[in-house]
Write a protein that holds these residues in place. Structure first.
Motif, PDB file in Angstrom:
ATOM      1  N   LEU A  28       0.823  -1.204   0.000  1.00 43.87           N
ATOM      2  CA  LEU A  28       0.000   0.000   0.000  1.00 43.87           C
ATOM      3  C   LEU A  28       0.860   1.258   0.000  1.00 43.87           C
ATOM      4  N   SER A  29       1.930   1.266   0.792  1.00 43.66           N
ATOM      5  CA  SER A  29       2.821   2.426   0.828  1.00 43.66           C
ATOM      6  C   SER A  29       3.559   2.595  -0.487  1.00 43.66           C
ATOM      7  N   LEU A  30       3.961   1.486  -1.092  1.00 41.56           N
ATOM      8  CA  LEU A  30       4.599   1.552  -2.408  1.00 41.56           C
ATOM      9  C   LEU A  30       3.683   2.209  -3.430  1.00 41.56           C
ATOM     10  N   GLN A  31       2.419   1.809  -3.414  1.00 40.11           N
ATOM     11  CA  GLN A  31       1.453   2.370  -4.347  1.00 40.11           C
ATOM     12  C   GLN A  31       1.304   3.879  -4.138  1.00 40.11           C
ATOM     13  N   PHE A  32       1.266   4.308  -2.879  1.00 41.98           N
ATOM     14  CA  PHE A  32       1.124   5.729  -2.578  1.00 41.98           C
ATOM     15  C   PHE A  32       2.321   6.535  -3.088  1.00 41.98           C
ATOM     16  N   TYR A  33       3.529   6.090  -2.769  1.00 43.76           N
ATOM     17  CA  TYR A  33       4.708   6.878  -3.127  1.00 43.76           C
ATOM     18  C   TYR A  33       5.021   6.822  -4.614  1.00 43.76           C
ATOM     19  N   GLU A  34       4.573   5.778  -5.284  1.00 47.40           N
ATOM     20  CA  GLU A  34       4.760   5.720  -6.738  1.00 47.40           C
ATOM     21  C   GLU A  34       3.674   6.509  -7.471  1.00 47.40           C
ATOM     22  N   LYS A  35       2.405   6.191  -7.191  1.00 45.94           N
ATOM     23  CA  LYS A  35       1.313   6.757  -7.989  1.00 45.94           C
ATOM     24  C   LYS A  35       0.891   8.152  -7.546  1.00 45.94           C
ATOM     25  N   VAL A  36       1.065   8.475  -6.273  1.00 46.46           N
ATOM     26  CA  VAL A  36       0.677   9.801  -5.789  1.00 46.46           C
ATOM     27  C   VAL A  36       1.859  10.758  -5.771  1.00 46.46           C
ATOM     28  N   MET A  37       2.982  10.316  -5.186  1.00 44.41           N
ATOM     29  CA  MET A  37       4.117  11.212  -5.000  1.00 44.41           C
ATOM     30  C   MET A  37       5.125  11.183  -6.149  1.00 44.41           C
ATOM     31  N   GLY A  38       5.011  10.226  -7.069  1.00 46.92           N
ATOM     32  CA  GLY A  38       5.870  10.231  -8.250  1.00 46.92           C
ATOM     33  C   GLY A  38       7.251   9.630  -8.058  1.00 46.92           C
TER      34      GLY A  38
END
Length: 205
Positions: A28-38
């Motif tokens: 879940l954290s990976l998804q956030f930092y990749e898809k949201v934070m770039g």
């Protein structure tokens, strides 16, 4: 311990390398930092436990899977701009706010005015409650507090070479369209069109 001025020399540091964050759910954290934070996943230096390394904007993030003993870290709390946070600089604060709304991410907006300068800030949490900040601080003068005669300097990100970031094509919608017209990264661009990362430039701590 108290440090007397001129008693010690500062450590001979070069730059910020990475920050480490313990997370409840690594995927879940990976998804956030990749898809949201770039950020982009990079090769792990020592792949001997559940973790992940990401990189962009000149520094890395090391995500560590929680082992269960640190559950107090993940208690939900209100978004407080005065709490610990990592702040990123952006080129268009209004675009950032729109994308946060489109993604359904709760945020708090704050405007700081000082000596005629107006700085917009947005604050929101990652999946584990770590706070992210976004600001348009490019015109904020950096002046050493103990040097009254120092010449104010603009934030170095104002003149930064943004092509050095990992996602230069995915920071702006028009760049994606240009990449498709040129036949470059067309497959990647298509995947990113539905969920663009936030339009951020670098870290501003």
């Amino acid at each position: 311990m108290e440090f007397q001025k001129d008693e010690y020399h500062p450590l001979p540091l070069l730059s910020l390398n990475h920050i480490s964050l313990v997370c409840k759910s690594l995927p879940l954290s990976l998804q956030f930092y990749e898809k949201v934070m770039g950020f982009e996943c990079v090769q792990r230096p020592v792949p001997n436990f559940k973790d992940a390394w990401l990189y962009n904007y000149g520094f890395g993030i090391h995500l560590l899977q929680s082992e269960g003993w640190d559950t107090d870290l993940f208690e939900k709390h209100e978004i407080n701009p005065k709490d610990n946070h990592i702040s990123f600089q952006c080129s268009d604060i209004n675009l950032i706010e729109k994308r946060l709304r489109d993604m359904g991410i709760d945020y708090v907006k704050q405007v700081v005015e000082e000596e005629g300068l107006c700085i917009d800030q947005l604050f929101f949490h990652d999946p584990d409650g770590y706070m992210m900040g976004i600001c348009n601080c490019e015109n904020f003068p950096i002046v050493p507090s103990d040097e009254a005669s120092a010449v104010p300097q603009l934030c170095p990100l104002k003149s930064a070479d943004l092509t050095k970031t990992i996602f230069p094509l995915f920071c702006h919608g028009e760049d994606i369209e240009a990449s498709e017209r040129n036949g470059q990264f067309s497959e990647q661009a298509q995947e990113k069109k539905e969920m663009l990362p936030l339009d951020i430039m670098g870290v501003f701590i």
